[in-house]
Design an enzyme around this catalytic site. Structure first.
Site, PDB file in Angstrom:
ATOM      1  N   ASP A  44       0.883  -1.265  -0.043  1.00 35.84           N
ATOM      2  CA  ASP A  44      -0.190  -0.094   0.018  1.00 35.84           C
ATOM      3  C   ASP A  44       0.913   1.227  -0.014  1.00 35.84           C
ATOM      4  O   ASP A  44       1.810   1.247   0.837  1.00 35.84           O
ATOM      5  CB  ASP A  44      -0.897  -0.053   1.269  1.00 35.84           C
ATOM      6  CG  ASP A  44      -2.097   1.078   1.094  1.00 35.84           C
ATOM      7  OD1 ASP A  44      -2.238   1.892   0.357  1.00 35.84           O
ATOM      8  OD2 ASP A  44      -3.144   0.432   1.925  1.00 35.84           O
ATOM      9  N   ASP A  45       0.588   2.267  -0.884  1.00 35.37           N
ATOM     10  CA  ASP A  45       1.365   3.395  -1.077  1.00 35.37           C
ATOM     11  C   ASP A  45       2.996   3.196  -1.084  1.00 35.37           C
ATOM     12  O   ASP A  45       3.691   4.160  -0.667  1.00 35.37           O
ATOM     13  CB  ASP A  45       1.193   4.219   0.362  1.00 35.37           C
ATOM     14  CG  ASP A  45      -0.583   4.916   0.356  1.00 35.37           C
ATOM     15  OD1 ASP A  45      -1.305   4.538  -0.576  1.00 35.37           O
ATOM     16  OD2 ASP A  45      -0.788   5.536   1.423  1.00 35.37           O
ATOM     17  N   SER A 162      -8.562   0.990   5.098  1.00 36.08           N
ATOM     18  CA  SER A 162      -7.306   1.526   5.361  1.00 36.08           C
ATOM     19  C   SER A 162      -7.109   1.722   7.046  1.00 36.08           C
ATOM     20  O   SER A 162      -8.272   1.918   7.609  1.00 36.08           O
ATOM     21  CB  SER A 162      -6.830   3.120   4.855  1.00 36.08           C
ATOM     22  OG  SER A 162      -7.003   2.985   3.507  1.00 36.08           O
ATOM     23  N   HIS A 251       1.482   2.188   4.119  1.00 39.30           N
ATOM     24  CA  HIS A 251       0.189   3.395   4.501  1.00 39.30           C
ATOM     25  C   HIS A 251       0.598   4.021   5.673  1.00 39.30           C
ATOM     26  O   HIS A 251       0.828   2.876   6.509  1.00 39.30           O
ATOM     27  CB  HIS A 251      -1.238   2.572   4.058  1.00 39.30           C
ATOM     28  CG  HIS A 251      -2.273   3.689   4.082  1.00 39.30           C
ATOM     29  ND1 HIS A 251      -2.623   4.621   4.915  1.00 39.30           N
ATOM     30  CD2 HIS A 251      -3.106   3.994   2.946  1.00 39.30           C
ATOM     31  CE1 HIS A 251      -3.642   5.228   4.505  1.00 39.30           C
ATOM     32  NE2 HIS A 251      -3.947   4.968   3.329  1.00 39.30           N
ATOM     33  N   ASP A 302      -0.239  -0.701  -4.914  1.00 39.22           N
ATOM     34  CA  ASP A 302      -1.836  -0.153  -5.061  1.00 39.22           C
ATOM     35  C   ASP A 302      -1.460   1.235  -5.887  1.00 39.22           C
ATOM     36  O   ASP A 302      -2.452   1.508  -6.774  1.00 39.22           O
ATOM     37  CB  ASP A 302      -2.732  -0.296  -4.030  1.00 39.22           C
ATOM     38  CG  ASP A 302      -2.362   0.698  -3.088  1.00 39.22           C
ATOM     39  OD1 ASP A 302      -1.298   1.316  -2.732  1.00 39.22           O
ATOM     40  OD2 ASP A 302      -3.443   1.179  -2.415  1.00 39.22           O
ATOM     41  N   LYS A 333       0.578   9.797  -5.457  1.00 40.20           N
ATOM     42  CA  LYS A 333      -0.572   8.984  -5.082  1.00 40.20           C
ATOM     43  C   LYS A 333      -1.625  10.180  -5.406  1.00 40.20           C
ATOM     44  O   LYS A 333      -1.514  11.307  -5.312  1.00 40.20           O
ATOM     45  CB  LYS A 333      -0.698   8.628  -3.829  1.00 40.20           C
ATOM     46  CG  LYS A 333      -1.861   8.187  -3.188  1.00 40.20           C
ATOM     47  CD  LYS A 333      -1.933   7.731  -1.738  1.00 40.20           C
ATOM     48  CE  LYS A 333      -3.417   7.306  -1.399  1.00 40.20           C
ATOM     49  NZ  LYS A 333      -2.966   6.604   0.113  1.00 40.20           N
TER      50      LYS A 333
END
Ligand code: NAG
Ligand code: NAG
Ligand code: NAG
Ligand code: NAG
Length: 525
Positions: A44-45, A162, A251, A302, A333
């Site tokens: 994630d991120d 999240s 994240h 992602d 992002k």
């Protein structure tokens, strides 16, 4: 007769351990005829530049770098959107948000989710006899039949969105910092924006909330344990399996874990990157010792780093989007600059995917669905169109041909959500709309529309710094091709079966372990 003889000979040689493992796969009785297992790990991120193998200055991912040297690394691999829910919806459907309906994120109070008439990868494999499991962040709707257990996953363990979408007693690092969950009811607190404080973060196992609030400090270990247990059970079940692991890393909030021996003063982000790397390493080790020759492991991300989180965000590597940074705002992002959607990607399958190869083929997360379905000898749903393609020939080193064209949907920074206003065509990239996401300094780049579009050549301008001159021959040659592919896809989508998402919100659908407790805590403190 000759072939049979050769085959017998090859078996003999491979048993003595001399033969290239590729041949071993086809001749080994153990794997012949069995459908392959799939493990898909989604970070994630994570930034393109966070993977050590991608970006020489980074050295915090030894397990992933080893996986790269034992498999194939893709350097021009793209998320299907630059934000969480749309990117995940495209992974699981092989379709862009304009088709599957998911064009922006779901909320804690979202009533709907990934539309029920979209078919997920897990549903297709379940039908094909697979045991299916998902661990981690779902973020495709959690209420009622939108929960992963109703979308093709036999087993689910994770936070349904999240992990910054709820308070915890272990808040970790966020920017701005978020307070711990309230322990008892009291007057409303005057809290900073961007922090969720009313309802604690839930952790599910199948349909039950097993922890609320989640303890973020041992989440990585829990995910590793559940993933290895799933692989263990599934590989003794006699059925092939699909495991989709959507990590909470990288994240925010980042966890407080202090690993023994970590260099003093090392950045928090880098420590968390190492924690993620070790989690992936544990999953890969489990695959290696239970189902190595017959398991395809795919690692990717992602979307790019969440720049507004400052030192708690990752690295875009060379994809710095300098045209945008000159206007203000972040090109990572939520944007269609490379930093928003170009993600690390690795494929590992001993004996099938060639070792230590770097591929420059233009590929997408959208390709995972058709590729996995083909390898599982299942078939794609017939009544809709797909944006991804079966890229198994690229994975197996038999072809270099990726996509000629990709479309990058707007993901929050500019333009209408989901609209296709950025077009990748060969090594060119055309922008009909630009805009920066919120940067660390708080600036957001202005939304600007470009007709005719800005066109960059990524071949000699990875930083997306200087658009081609509009009057120039190169621009004039590319522009009609861009217009054509864009018109073609819009027409195709107009004739496709497209789904609509219910994005309405209702506080009563918030996951809540015990409504009588402050912040829905599972137990009295
Ligand atoms: C979750 O569901 C799966 C499939 O029905 C089942 O095998 C498993 O035991 C369940 N796990 C828990 C902890 O409920
Ligand atoms: C992988 O390839 C690189 C460059 O081609 C080489 O330097 C390296 O030694 C190789 N690694 C392995 C494990 O084969
Ligand atoms: C849309 O769905 C209907 C009903 O399933 C089907 O008949 C039709 O062919 C589909 N259209 C496309 C473009 O696949
Ligand atoms: C999903 O359902 C809606 C209406 O309920 C329909 O318009 C749409 O074509 C369906 N999509 C697919 C992919 O079947």
């Amino acid at each position: 007769m000759g072939w049979l003889f050769l085959k017998v000979l090859l078996v003999g040689v491979s048993l003595s351990g001399f033969l290239y493992p590729f041949v071993d796969f086809y001749t080994s009785g153990k794997t012949r005829g069995q459908k392959p297992n799939f493990v898909i790990i989604l970070a994630d991120d994570m930034g393109w530049g966070d993977l050590g193998a991608n970006w020489a200055g980074r050295k915090f991912t030894p397990n992933l770098d080893k996986m790269a040297s034992e498999g194939m690394r893709f350097v021009d691999f793209h998320a299907a959107a630059s934000t969480c829910s749309p990117s995940r919806a495209s992974l699981l459907t092989g379709r862009l948000g304009l088709r599957n309906g998911v064009t922006h994120n779901f909320a804690v109070t979202s009533v709907g989710g990934l539309p029920l008439n979209e078919t997920t990868l897990a549903e297709v494999l379940q039908q094909a006899g697979y045991v299916t499991g998902m661990i981690g962040k779902w973020h495709l709707g959690h209420h009622s039949s939108y929960h992963p257990n109703f979308r093709g996953f036999d087993y689910y363990f994770g936070i349904p969105y999240s992990h910054d979408m709820g308070c915890t007693d272990t808040p970790g690092y966020n920017h701005p910092p978020c307070p711990a969950c309230p322990q008892s009811a009291g007057p409303p607190r005057n809290l900073e924006r961007d922090c969720y404080t009313d309802v604690a973060l839930p952790l599910y196992e199948n349909l039950s909330i097993v922890e609320q609030p989640v303890n973020l400090n041992d989440l990585a270990q829990k995910y590793a344990d559940k993933a290895t247990q799933f692989i263990q059970h599934a590989s003794t079940s006699g059925r092939p399996f699909l495991l989709y692991v959507a990590l909470a890393h990288m994240h925010v909030p980042l966890s407080m874990t202090q690993r023994p021996g970590a260099p003093r003063g090392q950045r928090l982000y880098e420590e968390n990157l190492q924690e993620m790397d070790s989690l992936v390493g544990q999953i890969k080790d489990k695959v290696d010792c239970t189902a190595k020759e017959n398991t395809f492991l795919w690692f990717t991300g992602d979307n790019g780093p969440w720049a507004q989180k400052c030192e708690l965000a990752g690295s875009v590597g060379p994809f710095v989007g300098s045209w945008q940074t000159r206007q203000g705002g972040s090109p990572a992002k939520q944007t269609t600059w490379e930093g928003g959607h170009r993600v690390p990607a690795l494929a590992y399958w001993p004996g099938r995917v060639p070792v230590n190869v770097t591929s420059t083929a233009l590929l997408s997360v959208l390709d995972i669905f058709p590729t996995v379905v083909a390898l599982a000898q299942a078939s794609l749903p017939h009544d809709r169109h797909f944006d991804g393609v079966d890229v198994s020939e690229v994975l197996f080193g038999q072809s270099q041909a990726g996509h000629r064209v990709l479309f990058h949907p707007n993901s929050g920074a500019a333009g209408e959500f989901g609209a296709l206003q950025t077009v990748r065509l060969e090594h060119y990239k055309a922008f009909y709309v630009t805009g920066g996401a919120k940067a660390c300094d708080g600036s957001t780049g202005p939304e600007q529309h470009h007709e005719p579009p800005l066109i960059f050549s990524l071949e000699d301008d990875t930083a997306e710094g200087l658009p081609l001159e509009r009057g120039g021959a190169e621009y004039q040659a590319v522009l009609p091709k861009v217009r054509k592919v864009l018109a073609d896809i819009l027409q195709d989508i107009a004739n496709d079966n497209v789904s609509r998402v219910d994005y309405t919100q209702d506080p009563s659908v918030t996951p809540c372990c015990n409504p009588l407790q402050t912040a829905c805590r599972c137990h009295t403190m």
